[in-house]
Design an enzyme around this catalytic site. Structure first.
Site, PDB file in Angstrom:
ATOM      1  N   LYS A  84       0.842  -1.195   0.000  1.00 40.83           N
ATOM      2  CA  LYS A  84       0.000   0.000   0.000  1.00 40.83           C
ATOM      3  C   LYS A  84       0.878   1.246   0.000  1.00 40.83           C
ATOM      4  O   LYS A  84       1.778   1.403   0.842  1.00 40.83           O
ATOM      5  CB  LYS A  84      -0.884   0.002   1.244  1.00 40.83           C
ATOM      6  CG  LYS A  84      -2.365  -0.144   0.930  1.00 40.83           C
ATOM      7  CD  LYS A  84      -3.137  -0.276   2.212  1.00 40.83           C
ATOM      8  CE  LYS A  84      -4.518   0.296   2.064  1.00 40.83           C
ATOM      9  NZ  LYS A  84      -5.281   0.209   3.320  1.00 40.83           N
TER      10      LYS A  84
HETATM   11  O1  G3P Z   1      -8.038   0.935   4.958  1.00 33.25           O
HETATM   12  C1  G3P Z   1      -8.379   2.173   4.442  1.00 33.25           C
HETATM   13  C2  G3P Z   1      -9.774   2.643   4.785  1.00 33.25           C
HETATM   14  O2  G3P Z   1     -10.701   1.634   4.536  1.00 33.25           O
HETATM   15  C3  G3P Z   1      -9.908   3.274   6.152  1.00 33.25           C
HETATM   16  O3  G3P Z   1     -11.222   3.565   6.482  1.00 33.25           O
HETATM   17  O4  G3P Z   1     -12.885   4.119   8.213  1.00 33.25           O
HETATM   18  O5  G3P Z   1     -10.480   4.748   8.555  1.00 33.25           O
HETATM   19  O6  G3P Z   1     -11.882   5.951   6.892  1.00 33.25           O
HETATM   20  P1  G3P Z   1     -11.626   4.655   7.597  1.00 33.25           P
END
Ligand code: G3P
Length: 217
Positions: A84
């Protein structure tokens, strides 16, 4: 659309994997930080043993050289590891270098369609637009998924569109309708998605009728 789990929690991964629905797992530094005392490499390798699909491990360097160094290291941990990399110009440099070495990259923290186009041109395997975080600032996050899907389909770009930052079951439906290839979901949202009061009532009724029928024979 494939379902990935967005977590570094091994119990959640074991449970969702047992449902037979998981095609991959995404992690990030915040998700890793929730797993107190866990070792990053051991966690990624354990996840790879539980789920036979792409497992995203995130770099934390800000410069391309550092990202490439980390990316090479992560990719050596398991053949299913996807590196990533953030949507920055240094990130693009790193993606193009890693792609030349056949190391797959998931370009993360994508908030506009040009970032997605550039990531694809650099050689990204996956692009991760953050739907929920866009919603959080009062803009429709799903519009970004639709734009990227349309651009990629129009220009025959093979990069996979992964709807990230999924916050509720409706996001999963809308991502699928928008043509996303993958949605990465928190465990809670997957569990929530399978719960429906009419399913529970239906089971109760079927069981009661079955019992009554058996007693009346
Ligand atoms: O892994 C990346 C993403 O899915 C993170 O989500 O909920 O932290 O905005 P969030």
């Amino acid at each position: 659309m494939q379902i990935y789990l967005d977590t570094a929690n091994l119990d959640e991964i074991r449970t969702a994997a047992s449902w037979g629905v998981l095609s991959g797992v995404t992690t990030n530094p915040s998700l890793m930080a929730k797993e107190k005392g866990a070792d990053f490499k051991a966690t990624i390798q354990e996840i790879a043993s539980l789920v036979d699909g792409p497992i995203s491990a995130e770099t934390t360097s800000l410069d391309a050289d550092g990202m490439v160094r980390e990316g090479r290291e992560f990719a050596a941990w398991h053949p299913n590891v996807v590196v990533k990399i953030p949507s920055t110009t240094e990130g693009l440099k790193a993606v193009s270098r890693l792609a030349r070495e056949n190391i797959r990259c998931n370009v993360t923290l994508c908030f506009n369609a040009v970032q997605a186009l550039m990531a694809a041109r650099a050689g990204a395997y996956i692009i991760s637009p953050f739907v929920g975080r866009i919603d959080d600032v009062g803009v429709d996050g799903m519009t970004l998924i639709r734009e990227i899907v349309q651009i990629y389909r129009t220009h025959n770009i093979p990069t996979l569109v992964l709807a990230a930052s999924i916050r509720h079951p409706r996001h999963i439906v809308e991502a699928a309708l928008a043509g996303a290839d993958i949605a990465t979901c928190p465990f809670k949202v997957l569990e929530q998605s399978m719960r429906h009061p009419l399913t529970d009532i239906g089971i109760e009724r079927f069981l009661a009728d079955w019992k009554a029928w058996q007693q009346g024979r």
